[in-house]
Design an enzyme around this catalytic site. Structure first.
Site, mmCIF file in Angstrom:
data_model
loop_
_atom_site.group_PDB
_atom_site.id
_atom_site.type_symbol
_atom_site.label_atom_id
_atom_site.label_comp_id
_atom_site.label_asym_id
_atom_site.label_seq_id
_atom_site.Cartn_x
_atom_site.Cartn_y
_atom_site.Cartn_z
ATOM 1 N N ARG A 235 0.863 -1.186 0.000
ATOM 2 C CA ARG A 235 0.000 0.000 0.000
ATOM 3 C C ARG A 235 0.898 1.234 0.000
ATOM 4 N NH1 ARG A 235 -3.527 -2.636 -1.629
ATOM 5 N NH2 ARG A 235 -5.608 -2.986 -0.757
ATOM 6 N N GLU A 264 -3.117 8.216 -4.123
ATOM 7 C CA GLU A 264 -3.407 7.342 -5.257
ATOM 8 C C GLU A 264 -4.770 7.727 -5.818
ATOM 9 O OE1 GLU A 264 -2.153 3.152 -4.743
ATOM 10 O OE2 GLU A 264 -4.110 2.701 -5.585
ATOM 11 N N HIS A 283 -1.684 0.701 -9.856
ATOM 12 C CA HIS A 283 -2.295 -0.296 -8.960
ATOM 13 C C HIS A 283 -2.932 -1.456 -9.739
ATOM 14 C CE1 HIS A 283 -3.972 -0.759 -4.610
ATOM 15 N NE2 HIS A 283 -3.662 -1.915 -5.142
HETATM 16 C C1 GLV Z 1 -4.966 -4.936 -4.064
HETATM 17 O O1 GLV Z 1 -4.184 -4.084 -3.742
HETATM 18 C C2 GLV Z 1 -5.758 -5.674 -3.143
HETATM 19 O O2 GLV Z 1 -5.661 -5.454 -1.924
HETATM 20 O O3 GLV Z 1 -6.526 -6.514 -3.618
#
Ligand code: GLV
Ligand code: GLV
Length: 326
Positions: A235, A264, A283
């Site tokens: 994260r 983000e 991401h």
């Molecule tokens: C992606 O970052 C998730 O947590 O699925």
């Protein structure tokens, strides 16, 4: 029963919800506005949401009949789990299915940063490529180097297994030592500072918790080797963005490759999007056709299981289920 779904998902899994329930689906390809969510959730028994939907106390309390929040993600830092638990609302996630896909991306980022793939593509495309040259786009070896993994959960372990094929020495740091995994996949524990000092690649796979938030700041980045590459698939908030920008500008480290950032998304022109030694992707850790479809199936199944009184495959706060069988 009413279900709120905050985005269309790939595959056919949502059809099952439409067959069984009265579904409100937010159809636009941007996040559902909070006021729409607050209104729609009022009469809903279930919510199927994304990792960028902030499910805070206010949203949870708007859901007067809410029984289950099914997150279409492994991480669940977007949800006030404590408050959901107080309200007796089950929170489910989809960890297992995306492990290998996310580990693939971690490796892709390591390789891409080390071997300057994005710069290479740019040179080839722009026509500034004048043929083979002894010093064109020199990068870093991956083979036989030391990899330090922060957070040895499912994804971290899957990264470690891949590293074996690259003859890497693998170190890890996590809150708890994992002696079984140390034996099984041949990884060595280090405290965070030693891991940072020894590693050529530092890969963050940890989830966001009060302990991991801001864990990598100026001090930590200064401990890393000037030749080191930092990869984050956990994260964004685990790394302090300002410190990282400084580290990359002043070359305390060689490069960073990030699937997750803070904030983000990053806005256009952000330093991390402008520097040659920063490689940011939006991401996409779990973004394969196969995995995103499987995630949808499991998120839907988790939701239905709770509503029908069964224990779901993945539950974050099992204490709310009380006596529901296994
Ligand atoms: C992606 O970052 C998730 O947590 O699925
Ligand atoms: C996520 O699933 C992890 O445990 O790393």
């Amino acid at each position: 029963m009413k279900i709120v779904v905050t985005r269309k998902l790939p595959g056919k899994a949502l059809n099952t919800l439409f067959e069984k329930y009265d579904v409100y689906l937010w159809e636009k390809d941007v996040s559902i506005p909070k006021e729409v969510l607050m209104k729609e959730i009022e009469a809903a028994s279930g919510l199927l949401c994304l990792l960028n939907d902030r499910i805070d106390r206010e949203v949870i309390d708007a859901g007067k009949n809410l029984k289950v929040i099914s997150n279409y993600a492994a991480g669940f830092d977007n949800i006030d789990v404590e408050h959901a638990t107080e309200r007796g609302i089950a929170v489910t996630n989809v960890p297992g299915v995306l492990t290998e896909t996310t580990a693939d991306l971690a490796f892709a980022l390591m390789l891409a940063a080390a071997r300057r793939i994005v710069e290479g593509v740019k040179v080839a495309r722009e026509g500034s490529w004048n043929g083979w040259a002894p010093e064109l786009l020199l990068g870093m070896d991956v083979c036989c180097k030391t990899l330090g993994i922060i957070g040895l959960g499912r994804i971290g372990s899957a990264v470690a297994r891949r590293a074996e094929g690259f003859s890497m020495k693998v170190l890890y740091y996590s809150r708890k030592r994992k002696p079984d995994l140390e034996r099984e996949i041949g990884v060595e524990y280090r405290d965070l500072h030693d891991l940072l000092k020894e590693s050529d690649f530092v890969v963050i796979t940890a989830s966001l918790t009060p302990e991991s938030e801001g864990m990598i700041g100026e001090n930590e980045l200064r401990m890393m080797k000037p030749s080191a590459i930092l990869v984050n698939v956990g994260r964004g908030k685990i790394v302090k963005t300002d410190a990282l920008v400084k580290a990359l500008k002043e070359k305390w480290i060689w490069a960073a490759a990030l699937d997750v950032t803070d904030p983000e998304p990053l806005s256009k022109g952000h330093p991390l999007l402008e520097m040659e030694n920063a490689l940011v992707v939006p991401h996409i850790g779990s973004a394969s056709f196969q995995t995103r479809e499987k995630m949808a199936e499991i998120a839907v199944k988790n939701l239905i299981d709770v509503l029908e009184g069964r224990k779901p495959q993945y539950i974050v706060n099992p204490e709310v289920l009380g006596d529901i069988g296994g």
